[in-house]
Design a protein around this motif. Structure first.
Motif, PDB file in Angstrom:
ATOM      1  N   MET A 312       0.762  -1.189   0.022  1.00 54.68           N
ATOM      2  CA  MET A 312       0.040  -0.037   0.134  1.00 54.68           C
ATOM      3  C   MET A 312       1.176   1.337  -0.003  1.00 54.68           C
ATOM      4  N   ASN A 342      -4.353   6.157  -3.773  1.00 54.80           N
ATOM      5  CA  ASN A 342      -4.214   5.593  -3.481  1.00 54.80           C
ATOM      6  C   ASN A 342      -6.060   5.447  -3.770  1.00 54.80           C
ATOM      7  N   GLU A 343      -7.108   6.356  -3.858  1.00 53.52           N
ATOM      8  CA  GLU A 343      -7.757   5.817  -3.844  1.00 53.52           C
ATOM      9  C   GLU A 343      -8.971   6.162  -5.592  1.00 53.52           C
ATOM     10  N   LYS A 346      -7.557   2.971  -7.343  1.00 56.09           N
ATOM     11  CA  LYS A 346      -8.029   1.548  -6.496  1.00 56.09           C
ATOM     12  C   LYS A 346      -8.515   0.586  -7.437  1.00 56.09           C
ATOM     13  N   ASN A 347      -9.265   0.903  -8.423  1.00 56.21           N
ATOM     14  CA  ASN A 347     -10.175  -0.037  -9.449  1.00 56.21           C
ATOM     15  C   ASN A 347      -8.941  -0.719 -10.565  1.00 56.21           C
TER      16      ASN A 347
END
Length: 430
Positions: A312, A342-343, A346-347
């Motif tokens: 992460m 990150n958001e 995220k996909n």
């Protein structure tokens, strides 16, 4: 684009030099700002000079009041007259001369089409307009205009005799101490970073990291730094080296002074807003981390991402090699923080991304080192080292970094010869 700023006490000479190009059809006037207009749009040198009379009459004590600026895009850039006008207006505005009278000439006598701007460096009250950090500000503005108008970046004129290129440390090649020294002894001379984290982000491009080490000396708790070489996976490899082995500038005390100096110089800096614009534009045009990083490196910006044991992302730093500055993502803005990115990503399909990285040799499964495009130090990690003086002043480095030393020497020589001829004519008349 390269900018050359000249100052003198000969306004008439600067105007006459450029006007002579117009008369010989080797140039033309593109625009005037706050100048006395003529009915037919044509001007004589005397008519142009009249627009500055009130400023010079009010001049208090500025000796070199004439401002003669040349803006020189790369020959590959095809810029229209309207484009040149916009360049001139924005450059003058950002340099603090936007409200001054000035005239813009376009020169057509050489293959590299460029413009000259003639103005005065005193305002209506006769006060000198500040030229503090002029060369640095000019460099920063040129870099911003290059990106805004999509111009080719200025290249550094380099002398192979004095060329010093930094390479990533190879811990298996031997003499690791010397390899590390060749990097860390020079970085503070050229790059601005404000924390140990930003410093480490820059060092990571060279397979180096540093950590604080606390110890006791003569009964007193002391803090120092240890430098480690890194392997291809970014893990520590080999024996650490004390900062004292590399000289005073590599130590914690000197670095903390550098951090503070950089914090002051980068406050409310134009570079920050410019870099944010570049990154935001890149985010809009890319859909995953890998494309984002590779797109930025093509623009001279390295992206260093820190991850925890589970993969992460918990930190991101941007290294702009054009302005030689290092910026923590969250320091640029919330939208550029690791949490935000990150958001955003995220996909992203992790398995496909791993396969892509493998195809591009970004994951190393062989003994032969290979580095991803986005993880390579940018090609601008070559510096002009002044061996005669031991080290360059900041001002002289700024000149070499933006190519001021390679500025249109023919034009300068032509103007000097022109002014010399005018002086000889005046002497004959007497």
């Amino acid at each position: 684009m390269i900018a050359k700023i000249g100052r003198s006490s000969n306004l008439y000479g600067a105007l006459a030099y450029n006007h002579k190009k117009v008369e010989s059809e080797k140039g033309k006037i593109l625009m005037t700002n706050k100048m006395i207009e003529t009915t037919d749009g044509r001007y004589s040198v005397s008519q142009l000079a009249q627009s500055f009379d009130s400023y010079l009459a009010a001049n208090r004590n500025t000796e070199k009041y004439t401002l003669h600026i040349s803006l020189n895009p790369d020959p590959k850039d095809k810029i229209s007259d309207e484009g040149f006008v916009r360049l001139a207006q924005e450059y003058m505005q950002e340099m603090g001369y936007g409200e001054q009278p000035y005239v813009v000439f376009k020169h057509l006598d050489i293959e590299r089409t460029h413009i000259h701007i003639v103005s005065v460096a005193v305002d209506e009250m006769g006060r000198k307009i500040s030229d503090r950090f002029e060369k640095r500000r000019s460099m920063e503005i040129c870099r911003a205009l290059e990106n805004k108008f999509e111009l080719a970046p200025a290249t550094v004129k380099r002398d192979d005799k004095y060329d010093l290129t930094f390479h990533p440390v190879d811990y298996r090649a031997g003499d690791v101490k010397k390899q590390i020294a060749s990097v860390i002894r020079h970085l503070p001379k050229y790059y601005r970073y404000r924390s140990l984290g930003e410093y480490n982000a820059l060092l990571s491009l060279f397979n180096i990291t540093t950590e604080k080490a606390d110890g006791e000396l003569q009964g007193k708790l002391q803090s120092g730094l240890l430098y480690f070489p890194l392997n291809e996976g970014g893990k520590k490899a080999g024996t650490p080296f004390k900062a004292s082995l590399f000289g005073r500038d590599a130590g914690l005390s000197a670095l903390e002074k550098h951090f503070q100096k950089c914090r002051e110089s980068l406050k409310d800096n134009i570079l920050k807003s410019h870099l944010k614009g570049v990154i935001a534009k890149t985010l809009e045009s890319t859909f995953n981390e890998n494309d984002f990083k590779n797109n930025l490196i093509r623009q001279g910006i390295n992206t260093v991402i820190r991850r925890n044991s589970s993969g992460m992302m918990y930190g991101i730093t941007f290294i702009d090699h054009t302005s030689k500055t290092v910026w923590n993502g969250s320091g640029l803005g919330k939208e550029f923080s690791s949490n935000s990115l990150n958001e955003r990503w995220k996909n992203e399909n992790l398995s496909e991304n791993k396969k892509l990285r493998k195809d591009k040799n970004e994951i190393l499964n062989t003994d032969k080192p290979s580095v991803a495009l986005s993880e390579k130090p940018h090609q601008l990690f070559g510096f002009l080292e002044n061996h005669q003086n031991g080290s360059q002043s900041e001002e002289s480095f700024m000149e070499s970094a933006v190519g001021l030393l390679s500025f249109d020497n023919d034009s300068v020589q032509q103007q000097l010869e022109f002014e010399h001829q005018m002086k000889k004519r005046r002497k004959k008349k007497r």
